[in-house]
Each structure stands twice: as C-alpha cells, then as structure tokens.
Design an enzyme around this catalytic site. Structure first.
Site, PDB file in Angstrom:
ATOM      1  N   ALA A 151       0.871  -1.174   0.000  1.00 53.64           N
ATOM      2  CA  ALA A 151       0.000   0.000   0.000  1.00 53.64           C
ATOM      3  C   ALA A 151       0.909   1.225   0.000  1.00 53.64           C
ATOM      4  O   ALA A 151       2.063   1.158   0.431  1.00 53.64           O
ATOM      5  CB  ALA A 151      -0.897  -0.036   1.220  1.00 53.64           C
ATOM      6  N   GLY A 154       0.566  -4.893   1.004  1.00 57.95           N
ATOM      7  CA  GLY A 154      -0.609  -5.014   0.136  1.00 57.95           C
ATOM      8  C   GLY A 154      -0.328  -5.802  -1.139  1.00 57.95           C
ATOM      9  O   GLY A 154      -1.245  -6.365  -1.733  1.00 57.95           O
ATOM     10  N   GLU A 168      -0.626  -9.328  -0.145  1.00 58.02           N
ATOM     11  CA  GLU A 168      -2.052  -9.550   0.119  1.00 58.02           C
ATOM     12  C   GLU A 168      -2.845  -9.672  -1.190  1.00 58.02           C
ATOM     13  O   GLU A 168      -3.760 -10.487  -1.301  1.00 58.02           O
ATOM     14  CB  GLU A 168      -2.594  -8.414   0.995  1.00 58.02           C
ATOM     15  CG  GLU A 168      -2.026  -8.509   2.419  1.00 58.02           C
ATOM     16  CD  GLU A 168      -2.206  -7.244   3.233  1.00 58.02           C
ATOM     17  OE1 GLU A 168      -1.985  -6.143   2.688  1.00 58.02           O
ATOM     18  OE2 GLU A 168      -2.565  -7.355   4.426  1.00 58.02           O
ATOM     19  N   GLU A 211       4.528  -4.618   7.640  1.00 56.72           N
ATOM     20  CA  GLU A 211       3.746  -3.594   8.336  1.00 56.72           C
ATOM     21  C   GLU A 211       4.180  -3.344   9.777  1.00 56.72           C
ATOM     22  O   GLU A 211       4.191  -2.202  10.244  1.00 56.72           O
ATOM     23  CB  GLU A 211       2.248  -3.958   8.315  1.00 56.72           C
ATOM     24  CG  GLU A 211       1.587  -3.802   6.946  1.00 56.72           C
ATOM     25  CD  GLU A 211       1.701  -5.018   6.058  1.00 56.72           C
ATOM     26  OE1 GLU A 211       2.501  -5.924   6.369  1.00 56.72           O
ATOM     27  OE2 GLU A 211       0.980  -5.088   5.051  1.00 56.72           O
TER      28      GLU A 211
HETATM   29  N1  DAK Z   1       4.521   3.158  -1.019  1.00 56.55           N
HETATM   30  C1  DAK Z   1       4.860   4.282  -1.675  1.00 56.55           C
HETATM   31  N2  DAK Z   1       5.975   4.414  -2.441  1.00 56.55           N
HETATM   32  C2  DAK Z   1       6.774   3.340  -2.543  1.00 56.55           C
HETATM   33  C3  DAK Z   1       6.471   2.103  -1.893  1.00 56.55           C
HETATM   34  C4  DAK Z   1       5.276   2.034  -1.101  1.00 56.55           C
HETATM   35  N3  DAK Z   1       4.869   0.905  -0.485  1.00 56.55           N
HETATM   36  N4  DAK Z   1       7.448   1.239  -2.188  1.00 56.55           N
HETATM   37  C5  DAK Z   1       8.322   1.897  -2.994  1.00 56.55           C
HETATM   38  N5  DAK Z   1       7.908   3.153  -3.216  1.00 56.55           N
HETATM   39  C6  DAK Z   1       8.563   4.191  -4.018  1.00 56.55           C
HETATM   40  C7  DAK Z   1       9.778   4.749  -3.298  1.00 56.55           C
HETATM   41  O1  DAK Z   1       9.383   5.741  -2.366  1.00 56.55           O
HETATM   42  C8  DAK Z   1      10.565   5.324  -4.444  1.00 56.55           C
HETATM   43  O2  DAK Z   1       9.988   6.554  -4.836  1.00 56.55           O
HETATM   44  P1  DAK Z   1      10.928   7.825  -5.235  1.00 56.55           P
HETATM   45  O3  DAK Z   1      11.761   8.068  -4.038  1.00 56.55           O
HETATM   46  O4  DAK Z   1      11.730   7.340  -6.420  1.00 56.55           O
HETATM   47  O5  DAK Z   1       9.932   8.901  -5.546  1.00 56.55           O
HETATM   48  C9  DAK Z   1      10.299   4.319  -5.576  1.00 56.55           C
HETATM   49  O6  DAK Z   1       9.111   3.624  -5.200  1.00 56.55           O
HETATM   50  C10 DAK Z   1      11.410   3.302  -5.723  1.00 56.55           C
HETATM   51  O7  DAK Z   1      11.641   2.706  -4.466  1.00 56.55           O
HETATM   52  P2  DAK Z   1      13.095   2.604  -3.791  1.00 56.55           P
HETATM   53  O8  DAK Z   1      13.964   3.724  -4.253  1.00 56.55           O
HETATM   54  O9  DAK Z   1      12.894   2.442  -2.328  1.00 56.55           O
HETATM   55  O10 DAK Z   1      13.610   1.253  -4.455  1.00 56.55           O
HETATM   56  P3  DAK Z   1      14.641   0.217  -3.838  1.00 56.55           P
HETATM   57  O11 DAK Z   1      14.939  -0.739  -4.922  1.00 56.55           O
HETATM   58  O12 DAK Z   1      15.778   0.905  -3.162  1.00 56.55           O
HETATM   59  O13 DAK Z   1      13.815  -0.552  -2.699  1.00 56.55           O
HETATM   60  C11 DAK Z   1      11.879  -1.689  -1.794  1.00 56.55           C
HETATM   61  C12 DAK Z   1      12.709  -1.348  -3.058  1.00 56.55           C
HETATM   62  C13 DAK Z   1      10.615  -2.419  -2.236  1.00 56.55           C
HETATM   63  C14 DAK Z   1      12.724  -2.642  -0.904  1.00 56.55           C
HETATM   64  C15 DAK Z   1      11.573  -0.391  -1.005  1.00 56.55           C
HETATM   65  O14 DAK Z   1      10.989   0.526  -1.939  1.00 56.55           O
HETATM   66  C16 DAK Z   1      10.620  -0.611   0.105  1.00 56.55           C
HETATM   67  O15 DAK Z   1      10.993  -1.115   1.181  1.00 56.55           O
HETATM   68  N6  DAK Z   1       9.344  -0.227  -0.109  1.00 56.55           N
HETATM   69  C17 DAK Z   1       8.327  -0.297   0.903  1.00 56.55           C
HETATM   70  C18 DAK Z   1       7.889  -1.723   1.051  1.00 56.55           C
HETATM   71  C19 DAK Z   1       6.875  -1.861   2.163  1.00 56.55           C
HETATM   72  O16 DAK Z   1       7.152  -1.623   3.328  1.00 56.55           O
HETATM   73  N7  DAK Z   1       5.681  -2.237   1.757  1.00 56.55           N
HETATM   74  C20 DAK Z   1       4.597  -2.462   2.664  1.00 56.55           C
HETATM   75  C21 DAK Z   1       3.816  -1.220   2.710  1.00 56.55           C
HETATM   76  S1  DAK Z   1       2.667  -1.284   4.042  1.00 56.55           S
HETATM   77  C22 DAK Z   1      -4.301  -1.176   6.305  1.00 56.55           C
HETATM   78  C23 DAK Z   1      -4.434  -1.209   4.934  1.00 56.55           C
HETATM   79  C24 DAK Z   1      -3.364  -1.595   4.166  1.00 56.55           C
HETATM   80  C25 DAK Z   1      -2.184  -1.906   4.728  1.00 56.55           C
HETATM   81  C26 DAK Z   1      -2.046  -1.859   6.101  1.00 56.55           C
HETATM   82  C27 DAK Z   1      -3.090  -1.508   6.875  1.00 56.55           C
HETATM   83  N8  DAK Z   1      -5.379  -0.823   7.115  1.00 56.55           N
HETATM   84  C28 DAK Z   1      -6.329   0.116   6.636  1.00 56.55           C
HETATM   85  C29 DAK Z   1      -5.463  -1.279   8.477  1.00 56.55           C
HETATM   86  C30 DAK Z   1      -1.066  -2.231   3.917  1.00 56.55           C
HETATM   87  C31 DAK Z   1       0.148  -1.845   4.282  1.00 56.55           C
HETATM   88  C32 DAK Z   1       1.294  -1.980   3.412  1.00 56.55           C
HETATM   89  O17 DAK Z   1       1.243  -2.501   2.342  1.00 56.55           O
END
Ligand code: DAK
Length: 258
Positions: free
Chosen positions: A63, A108, A111, A131
């Site tokens: 997400a 997400g 998921e 998360e």
């Molecule tokens: N959201 C927004 N932008 C993201 C993103 C994300 N999840 N993942 C990557 N990006 C963006 C980065 O910010 C970056 O943008 P710029 O800086 O270039 O503008 C671009 O994508 C490229 O990413 P990186 O530069 O970080 O690329 P790397 O190869 O260095 O790293 C990575 C790739 C996948 C390891 C890293 O980007 C990363 O750790 N991303 C976040 C992964 C993550 O934590 N995903 C889980 C998100 S939490 C809920 C509803 C839904 C959810 C929870 C609760 N409720 C309502 C209760 C869901 C939660 C989630 O999914």
C-alpha cells in the site's frame, strides 16, 4: 484506467498494475482501477485472469506509504475496508485468477497475490508483510490469508518479524506454486491460464466455488456444497459434450461455456 492495463488474449484476461515509478504501490486510485479492470472482464469469454505488475522489479511494493502516513483512525479503517472489498471481489471472482509475481510483493502486494487462486513468481520475487516495522498491522487480509496458506507458525514469524522471504523460500513454504526466470514468467502464467481455459468453464467455476466456500465451513457442510455444485454441472451442455467425447474415445474439440 490510469494505473492499470487490461488486455485479452483468447480466453485469458491480463491485468497489469502499472505504476512503476512507485513500484506499483497501491493508493486509492490504483485500487479503484484494479476494481474497474475486474469489472470489465467478460466472463462469458474469459476463462482465466492473470494479474501482474509493470516493469521487472516489482509486482506491488505494498500500500502507498506516503498516502497512508497522514491517515486518521477513521481514514485508515475506510482505506482498509476499501481495499478489502476489492480483494474479496478478486478472491470470489467467478473465474480463476493467477498472480504472476514479477518482483516485490510486499504488504498489500503480498495480500493482493494471496487473494488470487494461484501464485507463480520470478526468481527475483520477494514476499513479506513489513507492516509491523511501520507501526501498523497488515490491513488487506494479510494476517488471515497468510496463516491459512502457509500455516500460523510460519505466518507469525514473517508478520511479527516483518521478515521478507525470497522466491525459493516462498516455494518451499507453499506460498507460490512455481518459480521461473523473469523472462519466462508471463509465458508460464499464460500456459497455466490456457490449461485452465481448455477445460469446461462452468465446471472450473464450480470447482473454484466448491474449494473456496468449502474451506470456510465444517466438512459436512463443505461436502453438501460440493454435491450441489456437482449436480449443477449435469444441467450443462459441456458435461454432455465432455462425457460423450470420452465414451466415443475422442477428445472434446472445445467446451462452449453453456
Ligand atoms: N509506497 C509508496 N511508495 C513506494 C512504496 C510504497 N509501499 N514502495 C516503494 N515506493 C517508491 C519509493 O518511495 C521510491 O519513490 P521515489 O523516491 O523514487 O519517488 C520508488 O518507489 C522506488 O523505491 P526505492 O527507491 O525504495 O527502491 P529500492 O529498490 O531501493 O527498494 C523496496 C525497493 C521495495 C525494498 C523499497 O521501496 C521498500 O521497502 N518499499 C516499501 C515496502 C513496504 O514496506 N511495503 C509495505 C507497505 S505497508 C491497512 C491497509 C493496508 C495496509 C495496512 C493496513 N489498514 C487500513 C489497516 C497495507 C500496508 C502496506 O502494504
């Protein structure tokens, strides 16, 4: 649909999440486009759907953290329900859905893959529910579907530890059915989809319903669900064509979805 592409190839629909600059992260617009794409699938023609991500790096990196960072409790709950309703729609979509996971499937993204019927992935795929490291719980069904798919012990290790796993481990724990070199992934997904599409569509749809609905109830009720769906097949032309072909020692030419 600004963030999702849809294409049909024969009886197979291909939905591509296309926001590569943010590694296909899910904000409300992307989620809405995914829903619109599924709504556009014509199930009288399409017999299997593939979901994948644009680019070679990411299926869906989760997400959208930027969009979530300022949410209130009410907005968080709304976002969770909004996504969950769409994911449930995919899970209960009439025809089978295959996730072709071509890179990161985090939060997400994992998921979304888990609400599909079958997951296959590329060698560079990474799966996880990060998360807890961001101060939240999984919100699109991650705590529920991961535990059901790979068992509570392994799911808890991944969720509590925010520990990502690579493709080989995802295969070992049963999160994906197969792993392919990146360049072979879509061809493999298409082959799988076409194998499904060759079979009697109403029977396949009933199989999906029987497995999904049966898993949610106790065995006696589950068997009744199967009996009913089995019986329904005898009202189809496809059953007559399939069995006649067998008895005449030939292959059925094509099922007609009726
Ligand atoms: N959201 C927004 N932008 C993201 C993103 C994300 N999840 N993942 C990557 N990006 C963006 C980065 O910010 C970056 O943008 P710029 O800086 O270039 O503008 C671009 O994508 C490229 O990413 P990186 O530069 O970080 O690329 P790397 O190869 O260095 O790293 C990575 C790739 C996948 C390891 C890293 O980007 C990363 O750790 N991303 C976040 C992964 C993550 O934590 N995903 C889980 C998100 S939490 C809920 C509803 C839904 C959810 C929870 C609760 N409720 C309502 C209760 C869901 C939660 C989630 O999914």
């Amino acid at each position: 649909m600004g963030y999702v592409d849809y294409a049909a190839e024969g009886h197979v629909g291909i939905i591509t999440i296309n926001r590569p600059k943010a590694l296909n992260a899910l904000n409300e617009d992307v989620l809405r486009d995914i829903e619109t794409a599924f709504d556009a699938v014509d199930c009288s023609e399409i017999r299997a759907v593939i979901v994948t991500g644009a680019g070679e790096k990411s299926f869906v990196a989760g997400a959208d953290i930027a969009a979530m960072s300022t949410m209130t409790k009410e907005q968080g709950e709304h976002f969770g329900k909004f996504g969950n309703d769409i994911f449930r729609k995919i899970e209960t979509f009439p025809v089978p859905v295959i996730a072709a996971v071509n890179g990161f499937a985090l939060g997400g993204g994992n998921e979304l893959a888990m609400c599909c019927d079958i997951r296959i992935c590329s060698e560079n795929a990474v799966f996880g529910q990060p998360e807890a490291g961001l101060g939240i719980t999984p919100g699109f069904g991650g705590t529920q579907r991961l535990a059901r798919l790979i068992g509570p012990g392994k799911a808890k290790e991944m969720v509590y530890g925010a520990r990502n796993i690579k493709a080989d481990e995802a295969y070992r724990v049963g999160l994906v059915n197969a792993v392919y070199p990146q360049e072979e992934l879509m061809a493999a997904a298409m082959k799988l989809a076409q194998t499904i599409a060759k079979n009697a569509p109403i029977a396949v749809r009933n199989c999906k319903k029987a497995i999904n609905e049966g898993l949610e109830v106790e065995m006696d009720r589950a068997i009744e669900i199967e009996e009913k769906l089995f019986g329904d097949c005898f009202e189809t032309q496809d059953q007559k064509d399939g069995m006649t072909a067998f008895l005449e020692k030939r292959k059925v030419e094509a099922f007609h979805n009726r």
